[in-house]
Write a protein that holds these residues in place. Structure first.
Motif, short mmCIF file in Angstrom:
data_model
loop_
_atom_site.label_atom_id
_atom_site.label_comp_id
_atom_site.label_asym_id
_atom_site.label_seq_id
_atom_site.Cartn_x
_atom_site.Cartn_y
_atom_site.Cartn_z
N TRP A 55 9.87 -4.12 -4.97
CA TRP A 55 10.11 -3.24 -3.84
C TRP A 55 11.54 -2.73 -3.80
CZ3 TRP A 55 6.25 -0.85 -1.91
CH2 TRP A 55 4.99 -1.46 -1.85
N GLN A 69 11.46 0.17 -6.00
CA GLN A 69 10.71 1.27 -5.39
C GLN A 69 11.54 1.96 -4.32
OE1 GLN A 69 7.67 2.46 -6.29
NE2 GLN A 69 7.67 0.96 -7.94
N LEU A 111 7.21 -14.37 -5.18
CA LEU A 111 8.07 -13.77 -4.17
C LEU A 111 9.20 -12.96 -4.81
CD1 LEU A 111 8.23 -14.14 -0.97
CD2 LEU A 111 10.20 -15.57 -1.45
N LEU A 151 -4.20 -4.87 -4.32
CA LEU A 151 -3.41 -5.68 -3.39
C LEU A 151 -3.18 -7.06 -3.99
CD1 LEU A 151 -2.24 -4.97 -0.66
CD2 LEU A 151 -4.19 -6.07 0.41
N ARG A 182 -1.71 -3.97 3.36
CA ARG A 182 -1.43 -5.40 3.52
C ARG A 182 -1.49 -5.79 4.98
NH1 ARG A 182 -0.95 -9.62 4.66
NH2 ARG A 182 0.29 -11.38 3.89
N ARG A 194 8.07 -9.72 -6.44
CA ARG A 194 7.76 -8.72 -5.42
C ARG A 194 9.04 -8.13 -4.87
NH1 ARG A 194 3.60 -11.97 -3.60
NH2 ARG A 194 4.78 -12.86 -1.87
N ARG A 195 10.01 -9.00 -4.64
CA ARG A 195 11.28 -8.51 -4.09
C ARG A 195 11.90 -7.49 -5.02
NH1 ARG A 195 16.19 -8.67 -4.72
NH2 ARG A 195 16.07 -10.07 -6.50
N LEU A 219 0.31 0.58 0.15
CA LEU A 219 0.12 -0.86 -0.02
C LEU A 219 0.68 -1.64 1.15
CD1 LEU A 219 0.96 -1.39 -3.78
CD2 LEU A 219 -1.29 -1.41 -2.70
N LEU A 220 1.79 -1.19 1.69
CA LEU A 220 2.37 -1.88 2.84
C LEU A 220 1.39 -1.83 4.00
CD1 LEU A 220 5.97 -0.36 2.73
CD2 LEU A 220 5.26 -2.60 1.90
N TYR A 226 -0.33 -7.61 -6.43
CA TYR A 226 1.02 -7.81 -5.90
C TYR A 226 1.20 -9.19 -5.31
CZ TYR A 226 1.77 -2.97 -6.86
OH TYR A 226 1.89 -1.78 -7.52
#
Lengths: 266, 788, 340
Positions: free
Chosen positions: A149, A152, A142, A134, A230, A145-146, A226-227, A137
């Motif tokens: 995802w 993904q 920011l 975790l 978190r 990460r954007r 992971l979502l 990430y």
């Protein structure tokens, strides 16, 4: 494993339960769910590191419920799922017998109180590896990460394997299956995929028991868990609440405290 | 096919001074689905409304948008007009181009375009509206009155005398409340018990009233017309049917030295007791905390002497269930006991007492049988100092309000003292005299001029003992702040009136709002003073705020009328919620609540069927598809042009609750405060109803920034909607940040209906911030991406 | 293709790179198995170096080149109250080479075409098919999930490939040019190839044991149709997600959604609970066991009957992707061996 098999034989022979929901050897070195109804077939049951699937998911399946009272070979995550399902009125006391397997031991847990005590005695924090994952990430900025995802979710197929695998996703008609209006887009385009995954994470907030089956089920390897993880951390840090520890009580997002934090609110 | 009528109001010059209404009407005519578009000077006037009605009939309109003032102003007006013309009233919407546009922006093209945009938004919404019918629910014609003081008694009698049934619940062993503790009442100096006890008896004997004394409300479920109450009848310890009230048990009880609550601690009572001789019901209660049997297992003398064998030691509390149509909360108040000002010595010196204790001294049935005597030695005081404002009007110590009744009762106390002790010397230290009622000023004058009460304008700094007397150090400000020292035999403090100890707990059971001082909140301080925001729950008496007997009685009677009218109908027509329940939803849907897949709990259903928006009832567990989802501004054509004018014109959507922030934004307009025009306001019943997905939908629709705002915690019109929203926001922010969405683009806020200035500031600051963050291109780029 | 002479050549890896460059130069896009995120799936590539033929099979099938996950059928923007209908510009579809698909995937094209051009010609699909050239790669290895040979296919079968490559070892590929399209794809690239003398293709192919008798499966399925217990037993652990249908090279069920003035076609699965939900509220397949039965019947009974083509090519992807280890090979064996 022998202890598990003989326990299973005993439970079926004495008709204490009608079915043992457990694991059997599957293809490709995997384990698969098995529904043993005859004592003679109890030898099919296995329990090792390959047995990861959260079998509590089968409580939402009518064909499984129809088999009668079940004993469930329960991983720690499955035990938490049972408690959370109980708290949400999806399982009643006495509807199932949990078989907690650890090493060579089988601990039958017949009541929610027993499951609660068993879970509490073995409860702990995330492993170092899980925390690190975790943190990796969060350490990305920011923007990174954007982009991560976005990439993904561009691969998401909207197959809903994540939803199907999750024991807490038991709605007979999911939000995505309601049109008028079609709130979450059906097609698997980038925006639709983002909206679906956000919806899934939010609907599980405060309820997810951290089994990781969603990420495991995903056929395109999106690290969905992971979502959820978190948000588990958010809910625990901010509200002090954890799902799957008690068979009673409201979950974090269906209750509130008058002094909940609001430092971000102007 | 939609045939929408658009009616743009000039509102005199209020709108037309800054918005080109003619242009808006012309442009609106070109919106697909608009069949009629006109402008007029005053749409709310009779001719204006007639324009709407004619158009409905002539053009066969399927929906109406009136672009004018705030819907909080005239939505009922235009809905009524539409209904009269044969169009379902819920197919009528108002576009707020006054408070939210013409009054808050400068005259110019941008403002006109914004007005047009607001019109477009509401046209899009009204196309999706469904015709709704009021829900008819049967009404239970019984009222539940909580509290048996004067307000509760009056309410119960009024309702019962109109022919309706009443259930009266009183916490103490007897009804009567504080009024039964008083000696004489101002301004008439009537004997309090003399005017009260006949009513108490009437309550006991009234065929329509069921009295549950020594009882409390356990829980309340349901909604107006259909409440389900559970009442806990606490165990008195005797069979009430057998007890004759002969009083033998009280006489024989060996435990006799318990401080009497009724006598405010100045007298004593036994463990089995009736609070005062005129108690209704005149049946004793066993105080289990002090009774020897309950403490040690020995005694039971009362049981032995009772002629009817009525004593029941093992008795348990009983829960009674009742169905009622409305609830009147008349739970009263208390005065502050204790050493609020330690320098006054209350609790340290026996002869420093509070107002209620003085009432008991003055009372003919009190511990001194009506003689004013010092608690310490029983002597008659020669000099009595009354200290007014001993705790009220003091922001520094947390009680900033005026307790209203103390000036009057202090004057009364001083007069009573003089009537009883002819040679006595009463002094009153005061800040102001508040004697605004009928005959009130004359009463105080009488105290000063006829009864020789010495009024000193100034505060007391200290009360201390010296040689058995109390020295009161104060100041006389009318004589230039001259210090003053009076040797008194008795000091009476007019302490603050405060909410009862259990007020907060009860309010939460009832889901009524209360303020910081735990006084219950009325629906509107001026226009709806006897109702709460919860439909069907009314207020009477001092639980709302300190008040005197005439006011409490008046309020009870008024409240009676409010109850009778709806109760007279066989059924009640409730305005339906404009949001439609979604089918078979379960689990953590929009409200974040879980429930069984189907059906939901009774309580949730009851609340769901409650007269939700716009009248008031807690609405929390519904998961409803809101038409506001569909009203998302789907196109921003005007902003494209505006964009070309400036370098970057941020598009900001604000999701606000109707009761607080929308009203606050209206106030900004009414106050003519200007703010940045880039925000587009979308109205919701409650922040609890704002689906987190809407934020993402707004971004996908082209928004660069979002404001989410509603009522402050504890002020929610639906009691707890914003509490649920708050938790959801915390979690959603964490998720957004994790996904790489900049949470600085979403501003959460609490803006109350009174915070017009705050709204303007919020919008300006947010617009600035979004401008600096730039367009949210990364998100908008996702639209259409991934389509082959 | 009778007129086609059997055209078998040899090509080396570096020459393959030049072929790729030629295709890109001709304005084609190349889709091939590419590694990312621990999975190998078809993605756009530019050089053979990016291609990964290591795994026995890719995670997803290449059907996305013909039947994308989401595609626009047409659009209908509205302006000033008028609606304009805009068809897809089929000519603008980029010609595509799908490189590295296995013989099973190549055989699947026939099944897709049979569905999309069954009773009416699907213009969009047909346009994509016309613009598609397939360069298959034969299988040197197989795993426990493969069963192409039980369905009439094989690790070196050429059906559906315009060109079929076989890895002969030492950086050389046997290249069989099967169709006219294949010939066109290598037009002007003759120098990249050498003659294939004495190359034994058979010796390089995987051994895929025949697992069951297909002739037994069809009648067995029909006989088992009403055996509820059989289907329940097979599908007890199935959770009703869409993974199998979506990774399958022949599954073509779709949903149509209108969004923002565009009509979109997107993948759907008969495994979903609400797949057959009627507007009336009735659902003829409310149980997963009925939906599972439908999957097998559709592939092995209905499609052969109505479209004269099997709905399965034995690629095994569904079993590999299934979160609960449903294994279609096991289930078909059970069907074939079931006592009536």
């Amino acid at each position: 494993m022998q202890a598990l098999r003989s326990k299973a034989r005993e439970l079926l022979a004495t008709k204490t339960v009608q079915v043992i929901i457990g694991y059997a050897s599957g293809g490709g070195g995997r384990a698969r769910a098995v529904f043993v109804r005859e004592a003679a077939k109890a030898d099919a049951l296995v329990f090792d590191d390959s047995c990861q699937q959260n079998l509590a998911v089968y409580f939402s399946k009518p064909e499984v419920r129809k088999l009668g009272k079940a004993a469930l070979v329960a991983t720690p995550a499955a035990l938490r799922a049972i408690l959370q399902l109980a708290a949400e009125n999806q399982i009643a006391e006495g509807e199932l017998l949990a078989l907690a397997v650890g090493g060579d031991d089988v601990v039958p847990l017949a009541t929610f109180a027993a499951i609660e005590a068993h879970v509490a005695a073995r409860d702990g924090d995330w492993s170092a590896a899980e925390k690190e994952e975790l943190q990796k990430y969060e350490a990305m900025g920011l923007e990174e990460r954007r982009r991560f995802w976005e990439e993904q979710f561009s691969r998401c197929l909207k197959c809903y394997a994540c939803r199907a695998a999750c024991p807490l996703c038991y709605c007979t008609r999911c939000t995505v299956e309601c049109n008028q209006p079609q709130w979450i887009p059906v097609p698997a385009h980038d925006l639709g995929n983002l909206e679906w995954n956000v919806m899934r994470a939010m609907h599980l907030a405060g309820r997810c028991v951290d089994c990781g089956d969603c990420g495991r089920a995903c056929p395109v390897n999106i690290p969905l868990h992971l979502l959820n993880r978190r948000l588990i951390r958010e809910v625990f840090t901010v509200f002090g609440s954890r799902s799957g520890r008690s068979a009673k009580g409201d979950n974090a997002l269906s209750t509130f405290k008058p002094n909940d934090p609001e430092d971000f609110i102007q | 096919m939609a045939r929408i009528g658009v009616f743009i109001c000039h509102c005199g010059e209020n709108i037309s001074a800054t918005v080109d209404v003619v242009k808006v009407a012309a442009e609106a005519a070109r919106i697909p689905g608009v069949a009629h578009s006109v402008e007029y000077k005053y749409m709310c006037s009779d001719p204006g409304q007639q324009l709407v009605k004619n158009a409905i009939k002539e053009k066969n309109l399927t929906g109406v948008v009136v672009a004018a003032c705030s819907p909080r102003m005239h939505e009922p007006t235009f809905r009524r007009a539409c209904a009269e013309a044969g169009l379902n009233p819920f197919l009528c919407e108002m576009a707020n181009i006054r408070e939210h546009c013409s009054w808050v922006h400068e005259k110019g093209e941008a403002t006109t375009q914004k007005a047009l945009d607001i019109v477009r938004t509401l046209v899009a919404k009204v196309k999706k509206n469904k015709a709704l019918e009021p829900i008819k629910v049967p009404v239970t014609k019984t009222a539940l009155v909580l509290g048996g003081g004067i307000a509760g008694i009056q309410a119960a009698l009024d309702i019962a005398n109109s022919g309706h049934k009443v259930i009266l619940v009183e916490q103490a062993p007897s009804i009567g409340g504080h009024m039964s503790q008083l000696s004489e009442t101002f301004p008439t100096l009537d004997c309090s018990q003399c005017i009260l006890t006949p009513r108490m008896v009437e309550v006991a004997q009234h065929p329509n009233i069921t009295l549950h004394s020594y009882s409390e409300l356990e829980s309340l479920d349901g909604f107006i017309g259909n409440f389900k109450a559970r009442i806990r009848r606490k165990a008195r310890g005797l069979d009430e049917k057998l007890c004759t009230g002969c009083g033998l048990c009280m006489q024989k009880c060996p435990t006799r030295k318990i401080p009497s609550e009724f006598d405010a601690g100045l007298g004593l009572r036994p463990a089995i007791y009736v609070p005062f001789p005129q108690a209704v019901p005149n049946k004793p209660v066993i105080d289990r905390e002090h009774c020897t049997y309950y403490r040690t297992g020995k005694c039971r003398l009362c049981e032995k002497v009772c002629p009817t064998q009525a004593i029941r030691f093992g008795q348990e509390d009983e829960i009674v269930e009742a169905e009622v149509g409305a609830v009147v909360v008349a739970t009263g108040f208390d005065i502050k006991h204790g050493d609020f000002f330690p320098e006054y010595g209350y609790g340290k010196h026996q002869d420093v007492i509070d107002g209620l204790q003085f009432e008991r001294l003055a009372s003919a049935s009190g511990p001194t049988l009506g003689e004013i005597r010092r608690p310490s030695d029983g002597k008659v005081p020669e000099t009595v100092v009354f200290i007014a404002c001993a705790g009220s009007r003091d922001p520094a110590k947390g009680i900033e309000y005026c307790s209203k009744i103390c000036c009057m009762y202090t004057a009364k106390h001083a007069m009573l003292y003089r009537h009883k002790v002819h040679h006595g010397k009463p002094y009153v230290f005061y800040m102001d005299i508040r004697a605004g009622g009928k005959m009130y000023e004359e009463f105080v004058r009488r105290a000063m001029e006829e009864d020789g009460v010495q009024y000193v304008r100034g505060r007391v700094s200290r009360v201390y003992e010296r040689n058995g007397r109390l020295v009161v150090k104060g100041v006389d400000t009318l004589l230039g702040a001259r210090p003053l020292e009076i040797e008194a035999d008795l000091v009476v403090l007019a302490t603050a009136g405060v909410a009862n100890a259990g007020a907060e707990e009860l309010a939460q059971k009832l889901h009524v709002s209360y303020d910081a001082h735990k006084f219950y909140a009325e629906a509107h301080p001026k226009l709806r003073p006897v109702e709460t925001n919860t439909a069907g729950i009314f207020l009477a008496g001092a639980c709302q705020a300190p008040k005197d007997i005439p006011e409490s009685v008046a309020q009870s009677t008024a409240r009676r009328r409010r109850f009778i009218l709806p109760a007279s109908a066989a059924s009640s027509a409730r305005a339906p919620a404009p949001t439609r329940p979604s089918r078979r939803r379960s689990s953590a849907a929009a409200t974040g609540r879980w429930s069984r897949p189907w059906p939901r709990s009774t309580r949730a259903c009851a609340r769901a069927a409650a007269p939700a928006w716009p009248s008031a009832a807690p609405n929390r567990s519904t998961s409803r598809a809101s038409p506001t989802r569909r009203s998302m501004p789907r196109f921003w054509p005007c902003w494209n042009e505006v964009n070309a004018m400036a370098d970057f014109n941020p598009k900001i959507v604000a999701f606000v609750c109707n009761w607080c922030t929308y009203a606050g934004a209206d106030l900004t307009g009414t106050s003519r405060m200007k703010y940045a025009p880039q925000v587009s306001i979308v109205r919701f019943p409650c922040t609890g109803r704002i689906d987190f997905m809407l934020l993402l939908k707004a971004f996908a629709g082209g928004a660069d920034g979002i404001i989410v705002s509603g009522c402050h915690p504890n002020d929610c019109h639906y009691s707890s909607g914003n509490f649920h929203a708050r938790r959801r926001w915390v979690v959603f922010r964490g998720l957004m940040d994790f996904l790489g969405i900049d949470v600085r683009r979403v501003q959460f806020s609490w803006v109350s209906a009174a915070e017009g200035a705050k709204w303007a500031q919020l919008v300006n600051e947010t617009t600035d911030r979004i401008r600096r963050l730039g367009p949210f291109a990364d998100y908008q780029r996702l639209r259409g991406q991934g389509v082959g | 293709m009778n007129s086609m002479e059997k055209d078998t050549r040899l090509i080396g890896r570096e020459a393959l790179a030049k072929l790729f460059a030629q295709w890109l130069g001709e304005g084609r896009r190349i889709l091939a198995p590419k590694q990312s995120n621990d999975k190998v799936d078809f993605a756009e590539v530019e050089t053979p170096g990016e291609v990964s033929l290591d795994p026995v099979q890719t995670g997803q099938s290449p059907k996305g080149a013909l039947f994308p996950r989401v595609e626009e059928l047409f659009s209908f923007p509205s302006r000033d109250g008028r609606v304009e209908l805009r068809e897809r510009d089929l000519a603008a579809l980029k010609p595509t080479v799908v490189f590295g698909l296995r013989p099973c995937d190549a055989a699947a094209l026939a099944a897709l075409a049979a569905i999309f051009n069954w009773d009416s010609a699907d213009a969009l699909f047909s346009a994509r098919l016309a613009a598609l050239t397939t360069v298959g790669v034969a299988c040197n290895r197989c795993d426990e999930y493969c069963f192409c040979t039980s369905l009439g296919g094989g690790p070196g079968a050429t059906t559906g490939s315009d060109i079929l490559l076989t890895d002969m070892g030492g950086g050389e590929y046997l290249a069989e040019v099967i169709s006219e399209k294949g010939r066109q794809a290598i037009q002007g690239a003759g120098t990249l190839f050498q003659p294939a003398l004495g190359k034994d293709k058979e010796s390089r192919l995987a051994r895929v044991e025949k697992a069951f008798d297909l002739d037994k499966v069809k009648p067995a399925l029909e006989a088992l149709f009403d055996d509820e217990a059989f289907w329940v037993e097979q599908s007890l652990r199935c959770l009703g997600c869409g993974a199998c249908a979506y990774v399958c090279p022949t599954c073509a069920c779709f949903d149509i959604q209108d969004e923002n003035g565009r009509r979109l076609r997107c993948w759907d699965s008969c495994g979903f609970g609400l797949f057959t939900l009627h507007t009336s509220g009735h659902n003829p397949r409310p149980l997963q066991s009925q939906r599972w039965r439908q999957r097998l019947m559709h592939k092995f009974s209905y499609m052969p009957e109505r479209q004269s083509v099997l709905g399965c090519v034995g690629c095994g992807r569904c079993s590999r992707a299934c979160p609960v280890d449903m294994n279609i090979l096991e289930h078909l064996r059970a069907v074939a061996e079931a006592k009536p």
